[in-house]
Design a protein around this motif. Structure first.
Motif, PDB file in Angstrom:
ATOM      1  N   MET A  39       0.828  -1.200   0.000  1.00 11.41           N
ATOM      2  CA  MET A  39       0.000   0.000   0.000  1.00 11.41           C
ATOM      3  C   MET A  39       0.863   1.251   0.000  1.00 11.41           C
ATOM      4  O   MET A  39       0.608   2.218  -0.724  1.00 11.41           O
ATOM      5  N   LEU A  43       1.469   4.145  -2.933  1.00 10.37           N
ATOM      6  CA  LEU A  43       1.312   5.565  -2.619  1.00 10.37           C
ATOM      7  C   LEU A  43       2.518   6.370  -3.093  1.00 10.37           C
ATOM      8  O   LEU A  43       2.371   7.416  -3.734  1.00 10.37           O
ATOM      9  N   TRP A 135      -5.050   2.176   6.376  1.00  8.81           N
ATOM     10  CA  TRP A 135      -5.341   2.405   4.961  1.00  8.81           C
ATOM     11  C   TRP A 135      -6.804   2.133   4.615  1.00  8.81           C
ATOM     12  O   TRP A 135      -7.265   2.519   3.547  1.00  8.81           O
ATOM     13  N   TRP A 141      -6.020   8.040   4.556  1.00 10.18           N
ATOM     14  CA  TRP A 141      -5.067   7.850   3.460  1.00 10.18           C
ATOM     15  C   TRP A 141      -4.800   9.166   2.735  1.00 10.18           C
ATOM     16  O   TRP A 141      -3.703   9.402   2.243  1.00 10.18           O
ATOM     17  N   THR A 145      -1.268  10.945   2.404  1.00 16.56           N
ATOM     18  CA  THR A 145      -0.776  11.391   1.095  1.00 16.56           C
ATOM     19  C   THR A 145      -0.143  12.770   1.210  1.00 16.56           C
ATOM     20  O   THR A 145       0.956  13.011   0.687  1.00 16.56           O
ATOM     21  N   TYR A 291      -3.886   0.585  -4.723  1.00 17.61           N
ATOM     22  CA  TYR A 291      -4.718   0.867  -3.551  1.00 17.61           C
ATOM     23  C   TYR A 291      -6.170   1.110  -3.956  1.00 17.61           C
ATOM     24  O   TYR A 291      -7.099   0.527  -3.385  1.00 17.61           O
TER      25      TYR A 291
END
Length: 307
Positions: A39, A43, A135, A141, A145, A291
């Motif tokens: 994950m 990202l 997540w 998330w 980010t 994701y």
């Protein structure tokens, strides 16, 4: 396991002491980034694009709770300019390695540091006292980010504009994902929103989308489900007329099969609704290998099986 970690740390510390502590760009001039889970790898690839080199320690189907560092991980970590990991004890003993690295001047970043601990789900049974499966909350998330983007900009200022642009685009995609997920879940009546899985990886999902989530194992797959756990959960399934239960890609399916057998022995039918991606994404190159693709796949699988 402790011996392996000790050896890894020792070799890593010697290797790091022989290197300069400032950033060591690759031959092609790109920032070298090492990640742990799939994950986080996905990202970083979305934010960094072609501007960075991303190397993930864990692949598809790998359980981060039980992950054992290999000798090959040493070279990857030594050559990294920045290391991103989940934190909250998701990666088990690897956290000890990252903390040691940080003290030598190597930049290691726990993406969970982006979040307000007051908003996390606590657990008296897990080492960190927090559920590490962050997540499965899209809002989290998005916060992560932004946090990761800012850390990349600090590590590589000359490409800050690229990271910012990629981040803005990805945040828009995450907003769209959340809207699509909610629309799909609305097809499922509230009384059918009971999600039974191999371990407690979906609690944040449950809070976000109004599901009653029950895992056969605890937050970490290092804890084994006992006979009593199976019996109690099978009783719960029968009482609540749960139509389907789910296997997880990174957890052996025998635990869910044992649960299904227990329910069947009590003259009640429950189907295995499919395999969900919990602690790792799907195979690289597939829709579930991202994701966003993983999230959509999970929700579609859950809704279709429980309808």
């Amino acid at each position: 396991m402790k011996k392996i970690i000790y050896i890894l740390i020792s070799v890593l510390m010697v290797s790091l002491s022989a290197c300069k502590t400032d950033a060591k760009k690759a031959v092609n001039g790109k920032l070298n980034v090492v990640t742990t889970t799939t994950m986080i790898t996905d990202l970083l690839q979305n934010i960094g694009g072609n501007t960075i080199n991303v190397v993930g320690l864990m692949g598809s189907g790998v359980d981060p709770h039980l992950y054992k560092a290999s000798e090959g991980d040493v070279a990857k970590l030594v050559n990294a300019d920045v290391v991103f990991y989940g934190g909250l004890h998701l990666e088990g003993k690897l956290v000890e390695v990252f903390e040691k690295m940080e003290r030598t001047g190597k930049k290691t970043i726990a993406v969970s540091d982006a979040l307000n601990k007051k908003e996390l789900i606590g657990s008296e049974y897990f080492a960190s006292n927090y559920d590490p499966h962050i997540w499965f909350n899209v809002t989290f998330w998005k916060q992560i980010t932004t946090y990761v983007t800012n850390e990349l900009k600090k590590a590589d200022p000359k490409n800050a504009a690229v990271y910012e642009q990629n981040s803005k685009k990805y945040l828009q995609e995450l907003t769209k994902l959340d809207a699509e997920v909610r629309e799909k879940i609305n097809e499922l009546p509230q009384d059918k929103r009971i999600l039974v899985t191999a371990h407690d990886a979906f609690n944040y999902f449950g809070v976000s989308y109004n599901f009653n989530v029950v895992g056969l194992q605890g937050l970490s797959t290092a804890t084994e489900a006992g006979v009593q756990d199976v019996q109690e959960l099978s009783k719960f399934i029968i009482e609540n007329k749960v139509k389907a239960i789910f296997v997880e890609s990174s957890v052996p399916k025998r635990t869910i099969e044992a649960l299904q057998a227990s329910v069947t022995s009590k003259n009640h039918d429950v189907a295995i609704g499919g395999t969900l991606y919990s602690d790792a994404l799907g195979d690289k190159g597939t829709v579930e290998g991202t994701y966003i693709g993983m999230f959509k796949y999970n929700v579609t699988t859950i809704v279709n099986a429980l309808k």
